[in-house]
Enzyme design. Structure first.
Site, PDB file in Angstrom:
ATOM      1  N   GLY A   9       2.909 -21.985  -1.398  1.00 58.30           N
ATOM      2  CA  GLY A   9       3.435 -21.991  -0.330  1.00 58.30           C
ATOM      3  C   GLY A   9       3.942 -23.270   0.008  1.00 58.30           C
ATOM      4  CB  ILE A  10       5.318 -26.087  -1.882  1.00 61.11           C
ATOM      5  CG1 ILE A  10       5.580 -27.496  -1.533  1.00 61.11           C
ATOM      6  CG2 ILE A  10       6.632 -25.424  -2.685  1.00 61.11           C
ATOM      7  CD1 ILE A  10       5.423 -28.375  -3.190  1.00 61.11           C
ATOM      8  CB  THR A  11       8.906 -22.948   0.800  1.00 61.73           C
ATOM      9  OG1 THR A  11       8.502 -21.732   0.688  1.00 61.73           O
ATOM     10  CG2 THR A  11       9.674 -23.273  -0.516  1.00 61.73           C
ATOM     11  N   GLY A  12       6.238 -23.564   3.066  1.00 64.58           N
ATOM     12  CA  GLY A  12       6.066 -23.089   4.319  1.00 64.58           C
ATOM     13  C   GLY A  12       5.781 -24.228   5.207  1.00 64.58           C
ATOM     14  CG  ASP A  14       0.017 -25.528   6.987  1.00 61.50           C
ATOM     15  OD1 ASP A  14       0.616 -25.753   8.194  1.00 61.50           O
ATOM     16  OD2 ASP A  14      -1.224 -24.870   7.038  1.00 61.50           O
ATOM     17  CB  ALA A  81      -0.846 -16.282   3.465  1.00 64.65           C
ATOM     18  CB  SER A 124      -7.176 -17.708   8.964  1.00 63.02           C
ATOM     19  OG  SER A 124      -6.691 -17.623  10.390  1.00 63.02           O
ATOM     20  CD  GLU A 126      -5.802 -14.199  14.190  1.00 62.36           C
ATOM     21  OE1 GLU A 126      -5.654 -12.892  14.030  1.00 62.36           O
ATOM     22  OE2 GLU A 126      -5.836 -14.734  15.483  1.00 62.36           O
ATOM     23  CE1 TYR A 147      -2.710 -14.418   7.634  1.00 61.23           C
ATOM     24  CE2 TYR A 147      -4.093 -14.627   9.682  1.00 61.23           C
ATOM     25  CZ  TYR A 147      -3.499 -15.213   8.487  1.00 61.23           C
ATOM     26  OH  TYR A 147      -3.471 -16.587   8.092  1.00 61.23           O
ATOM     27  CE  LYS A 151      -4.833 -16.367   5.420  1.00 63.57           C
ATOM     28  NZ  LYS A 151      -4.405 -17.386   4.248  1.00 63.57           N
TER      29      LYS A 151
HETATM   30  P1  NDP Z   1       4.089 -20.232   6.550  1.00 63.59           P
HETATM   31  O1  NDP Z   1       4.218 -18.760   6.911  1.00 63.59           O
HETATM   32  O2  NDP Z   1       4.870 -21.257   7.112  1.00 63.59           O
HETATM   33  O3  NDP Z   1       4.117 -20.227   4.725  1.00 63.59           O
HETATM   34  C1  NDP Z   1       3.614 -19.170   4.072  1.00 63.59           C
HETATM   35  C2  NDP Z   1       4.252 -19.518   2.415  1.00 63.59           C
HETATM   36  O4  NDP Z   1       3.687 -18.519   1.760  1.00 63.59           O
HETATM   37  C3  NDP Z   1       5.602 -19.879   2.307  1.00 63.59           C
HETATM   38  O5  NDP Z   1       5.992 -20.999   1.578  1.00 63.59           O
HETATM   39  C4  NDP Z   1       5.889 -18.501   1.533  1.00 63.59           C
HETATM   40  O6  NDP Z   1       7.054 -18.732   0.839  1.00 63.59           O
HETATM   41  C5  NDP Z   1       4.693 -18.190   0.855  1.00 63.59           C
HETATM   42  N1  NDP Z   1       4.609 -16.715   0.080  1.00 63.59           N
HETATM   43  C6  NDP Z   1       4.611 -15.789   1.017  1.00 63.59           C
HETATM   44  N2  NDP Z   1       4.445 -14.580   0.228  1.00 63.59           N
HETATM   45  C7  NDP Z   1       4.422 -15.190  -1.094  1.00 63.59           C
HETATM   46  C8  NDP Z   1       4.079 -14.496  -2.394  1.00 63.59           C
HETATM   47  N3  NDP Z   1       4.125 -13.184  -2.243  1.00 63.59           N
HETATM   48  N4  NDP Z   1       4.018 -15.378  -3.294  1.00 63.59           N
HETATM   49  C9  NDP Z   1       4.160 -16.739  -3.375  1.00 63.59           C
HETATM   50  N5  NDP Z   1       4.444 -17.412  -2.205  1.00 63.59           N
HETATM   51  C10 NDP Z   1       4.450 -16.573  -1.064  1.00 63.59           C
HETATM   52  O7  NDP Z   1       2.376 -20.418   6.571  1.00 63.59           O
HETATM   53  P2  NDP Z   1       1.767 -21.891   7.085  1.00 63.59           P
HETATM   54  O8  NDP Z   1       2.467 -22.934   6.453  1.00 63.59           O
HETATM   55  O9  NDP Z   1       1.725 -21.829   8.528  1.00 63.59           O
HETATM   56  O10 NDP Z   1       0.319 -21.381   6.778  1.00 63.59           O
HETATM   57  C11 NDP Z   1      -0.227 -21.725   5.265  1.00 63.59           C
HETATM   58  C12 NDP Z   1      -1.460 -21.239   4.952  1.00 63.59           C
HETATM   59  O11 NDP Z   1      -2.530 -21.310   6.033  1.00 63.59           O
HETATM   60  C13 NDP Z   1      -1.242 -19.503   4.957  1.00 63.59           C
HETATM   61  O12 NDP Z   1      -1.963 -19.045   4.079  1.00 63.59           O
HETATM   62  C14 NDP Z   1      -1.656 -19.309   6.517  1.00 63.59           C
HETATM   63  O13 NDP Z   1      -2.402 -17.937   6.451  1.00 63.59           O
HETATM   64  C15 NDP Z   1      -2.822 -20.290   6.566  1.00 63.59           C
HETATM   65  N6  NDP Z   1      -3.261 -20.417   8.022  1.00 63.59           N
HETATM   66  C16 NDP Z   1      -2.154 -21.003   8.809  1.00 63.59           C
HETATM   67  C17 NDP Z   1      -2.741 -21.486  10.165  1.00 63.59           C
HETATM   68  C18 NDP Z   1      -1.762 -21.943  11.009  1.00 63.59           C
HETATM   69  O14 NDP Z   1      -2.017 -22.133  12.073  1.00 63.59           O
HETATM   70  N7  NDP Z   1      -0.389 -22.326  10.479  1.00 63.59           N
HETATM   71  C19 NDP Z   1      -4.109 -21.162  10.620  1.00 63.59           C
HETATM   72  C20 NDP Z   1      -4.951 -20.709   9.463  1.00 63.59           C
HETATM   73  C21 NDP Z   1      -4.633 -20.378   8.259  1.00 63.59           C
HETATM   74  P3  NDP Z   1       8.708 -18.427   1.398  1.00 63.59           P
HETATM   75  O15 NDP Z   1       9.195 -19.792   1.949  1.00 63.59           O
HETATM   76  O16 NDP Z   1       9.434 -17.934   0.104  1.00 63.59           O
HETATM   77  O17 NDP Z   1       8.538 -17.323   2.437  1.00 63.59           O
HETATM   78  P1  GDR Z   2      -1.761 -16.165  15.521  1.00 65.62           P
HETATM   79  O1  GDR Z   2      -0.286 -16.863  15.928  1.00 65.62           O
HETATM   80  O2  GDR Z   2      -1.380 -14.642  15.790  1.00 65.62           O
HETATM   81  O3  GDR Z   2      -2.614 -16.693  16.295  1.00 65.62           O
HETATM   82  O4  GDR Z   2      -1.627 -16.574  14.037  1.00 65.62           O
HETATM   83  P2  GDR Z   2       0.968 -16.364  17.103  1.00 65.62           P
HETATM   84  O5  GDR Z   2       1.494 -17.661  17.384  1.00 65.62           O
HETATM   85  O6  GDR Z   2       1.674 -15.341  16.285  1.00 65.62           O
HETATM   86  O7  GDR Z   2       0.193 -15.601  18.247  1.00 65.62           O
HETATM   87  C1  GDR Z   2      -0.633 -16.413  19.129  1.00 65.62           C
HETATM   88  C2  GDR Z   2      -0.873 -15.498  20.326  1.00 65.62           C
HETATM   89  O8  GDR Z   2       0.094 -15.578  21.149  1.00 65.62           O
HETATM   90  C3  GDR Z   2       0.326 -14.298  21.696  1.00 65.62           C
HETATM   91  N1  GDR Z   2       1.814 -13.949  22.003  1.00 65.62           N
HETATM   92  C4  GDR Z   2       2.487 -13.981  21.113  1.00 65.62           C
HETATM   93  N2  GDR Z   2       2.876 -14.126  19.652  1.00 65.62           N
HETATM   94  C5  GDR Z   2       4.078 -14.125  19.171  1.00 65.62           C
HETATM   95  N3  GDR Z   2       3.931 -14.499  17.690  1.00 65.62           N
HETATM   96  N4  GDR Z   2       5.007 -13.728  19.937  1.00 65.62           N
HETATM   97  C6  GDR Z   2       5.306 -13.502  21.058  1.00 65.62           C
HETATM   98  O9  GDR Z   2       6.148 -13.122  21.872  1.00 65.62           O
HETATM   99  C7  GDR Z   2       3.957 -13.752  21.867  1.00 65.62           C
HETATM  100  N5  GDR Z   2       3.441 -13.334  23.159  1.00 65.62           N
HETATM  101  C8  GDR Z   2       2.139 -13.531  23.308  1.00 65.62           C
HETATM  102  C9  GDR Z   2      -0.226 -13.043  20.432  1.00 65.62           C
HETATM  103  O10 GDR Z   2      -0.558 -12.142  20.888  1.00 65.62           O
HETATM  104  C10 GDR Z   2      -1.313 -14.163  19.943  1.00 65.62           C
HETATM  105  O11 GDR Z   2      -2.537 -14.010  20.616  1.00 65.62           O
HETATM  106  C11 GDR Z   2      -1.486 -18.096  13.558  1.00 65.62           C
HETATM  107  C12 GDR Z   2      -0.753 -17.694  12.171  1.00 65.62           C
HETATM  108  O12 GDR Z   2      -0.266 -19.142  11.761  1.00 65.62           O
HETATM  109  C13 GDR Z   2      -1.993 -17.111  11.338  1.00 65.62           C
HETATM  110  O13 GDR Z   2      -1.439 -17.342   9.794  1.00 65.62           O
HETATM  111  C14 GDR Z   2      -3.307 -18.222  11.475  1.00 65.62           C
HETATM  112  O14 GDR Z   2      -4.172 -17.694  10.534  1.00 65.62           O
HETATM  113  C15 GDR Z   2      -3.600 -18.230  12.557  1.00 65.62           C
HETATM  114  O15 GDR Z   2      -2.656 -18.485  13.702  1.00 65.62           O
HETATM  115  C16 GDR Z   2      -4.884 -19.012  12.936  1.00 65.62           C
END
Ligand code: NDP
Ligand code: GDR
Length: 330
Positions: A9-12, A14, A81, A124, A126, A147, A151
């Site tokens: 997930g290095i391209t994401g 975090d 993820a 998470s 969640e 999701y 998790k």
């Molecule tokens: P992002 O959605 O920004 O990044 C997800 C990463 O996973 C991307 O690099 C994506 O690659 C990669 N990926 C998706 N599917 C696959 C696969 N099948 N094989 C290999 N790589 C894959 O997520 P975040 O950086 O926000 O979050 C990082 C992690 O932390 C996730 O597991 C998320 O569920 C968890 N998390 C995040 C929270 C948050 O608030 N951000 C809170 C709690 C947990 P590509 O660029 O190719 O799409």
């Molecule tokens: P979340 O994040 O589901 O908490 O998961 P998201 O920002 O998608 O939603 C947060 C809350 O906002 C409400 N909401 C909306 N959400 C989106 N996306 N778009 C809308 O238009 C909108 N309007 C209201 C949602 O219903 C929700 O209640 C994130 C992700 O990063 C997960 O991968 C991670 O595990 C959790 O945070 C902790």
């Protein structure tokens, strides 16, 4: 000798902040990337020449085995993820495969090819779902989406491999964390991007779903430090990482619109399409254990987070303080 880390997930969001942190600490970094028709290095292009990218996918065991054999990492951070909760109702099987089973696949690769590596699993808040606030490491899970269910599977798999094979495996139970690098579909980025577009005359409205949902929002840059700290301890353990404050989506909207002098009520429209089959009403974490054992505290306030995100989105659309670029796409 420099430590080696493998980051999935290095391209994401975090992954990019964690890569920066580990590079600053002298690590050699391997990043797992999946094959895409158009490569997606936007978030890591500024450090790409210092990373060894390995092709692989969490759904493909053999690619993970090869990555593990090649990197021989001291630390593995599993951040990959299908991370968008709303999509998990449309693609529940894929979400279970990547976000849930993917964890077992990477643990298997560690067990077989790099059993001394320390492992971080991106669990998470969640998973708490409908549980009462505040939530800590003892709170019973009540996941409310495919999701979150996936998790929970990853969380227990991590504990099971620690107990079965004596792996150094940790769960970070992270609450929502955001940044200017957040994906556009998540609500915070959608709001700050919408505010910037409206401010620059590129949009007239912002359509959102549940405005009453409350989240504990922190800054991603602060949260990757907690991931790293977990793997620097003598014993593996699980930690909640959160700010301890929750705010509603409405409060986030108000703060973001107010920061550019606009009244959100003139622009925000409720749209059923963004409501979820089952939402999580409130998440608010108690990170006392991380504070006491890791010495971790968040450094960025809610207000600072919102203004950092709005500011970056304004820069994206603005030519100067008084001028906006017309027609630039997010
Ligand atoms: P992002 O959605 O920004 O990044 C997800 C990463 O996973 C991307 O690099 C994506 O690659 C990669 N990926 C998706 N599917 C696959 C696969 N099948 N094989 C290999 N790589 C894959 O997520 P975040 O950086 O926000 O979050 C990082 C992690 O932390 C996730 O597991 C998320 O569920 C968890 N998390 C995040 C929270 C948050 O608030 N951000 C809170 C709690 C947990 P590509 O660029 O190719 O799409
Ligand atoms: P979340 O994040 O589901 O908490 O998961 P998201 O920002 O998608 O939603 C947060 C809350 O906002 C409400 N909401 C909306 N959400 C989106 N996306 N778009 C809308 O238009 C909108 N309007 C209201 C949602 O219903 C929700 O209640 C994130 C992700 O990063 C997960 O991968 C991670 O595990 C959790 O945070 C902790």
């Amino acid at each position: 000798m420099a430590k080696a880390a493998l980051i999935t997930g290095i391209t994401g969001q975090d992954g990019s902040y964690l890569a920066e942190l580990l590079l600053d600490n002298g690590y050699e970094i391997y990043g797992l990337i999946r094959r895409l028709s158009t490569p997606n290095f936007t978030r890591v292009e500024h450090v790409a020449d210092r990373i060894t990218f390995l092709e692989g996918d969490l759904t493909d065991q053999s690619s993970l085995n090869i990555a593990m054999q090649t990197a021989q990492p001291d630390e593995v951070y599993n951040l990959a993820a299908q991370s968008f909760v709303a999509t998990s109702w449309n693609q529940p099987v894929l979400t279970g495969d990547v976000t849930g089973l993917g964890v077992i696949r990477i643990l298997e690769a560690i067990r077989q090819f790099s059993p001394d590596a320390k492992f971080y699993q991106a669990s998470s808040s969640e998973m708490f779902g409908a549980a009462e606030s505040p939530q800590n490491e003892q709170t019973v899970f009540h996941p409310r989406s495919p999701y979150a269910v996936a998790k929970v599977y990853g969380y227990y798999s991590t504990i099971n491999y620690k107990e079965s094979y004596n792996l150094f495996a940790c769960n970070g139970i992270l609450f929502n964390h955001e940044s200017p690098r957040r994906g556009i579909e998540f609500v915070t980025k959608k709001i700050t991007d919408g505010v910037a577009r409206i401010h620059c005359g590129l949009s007239k409205e912002l359509r959102l779903g549940n405005l009453d949902a409350k989240r504990d929002w922190g800054f991603a840059g602060d949260y990757v430090r907690a991931m790293w700290l977990m793997l620097q301890q003598d014993k593996p353990d699980d930690y909640v990482i959160a700010t301890g404050e929750s705010h509603s989506v409405k409060e986030f909207v108000d703060e973001a619109f107010s920061s550019v002098g606009l009244d959100w009520q003139n622009y925000v429209k409720m749209d059923e399409r963004f409501m979820r089959p089952a939402d999580v009403p409130e998440l608010r974490g108690d990170a006392s254990k991380a504070k006491n054992k890791l010495g971790w505290v968040p450094l960025t306030s809610f207000k600072e987070l919102v203004s950092m995100m709005v500011e970056q989105d304004l820069i994206k659309y603005k030519k100067s303080d008084s001028d906006c670029i017309f027609g630039v796409k997010p």
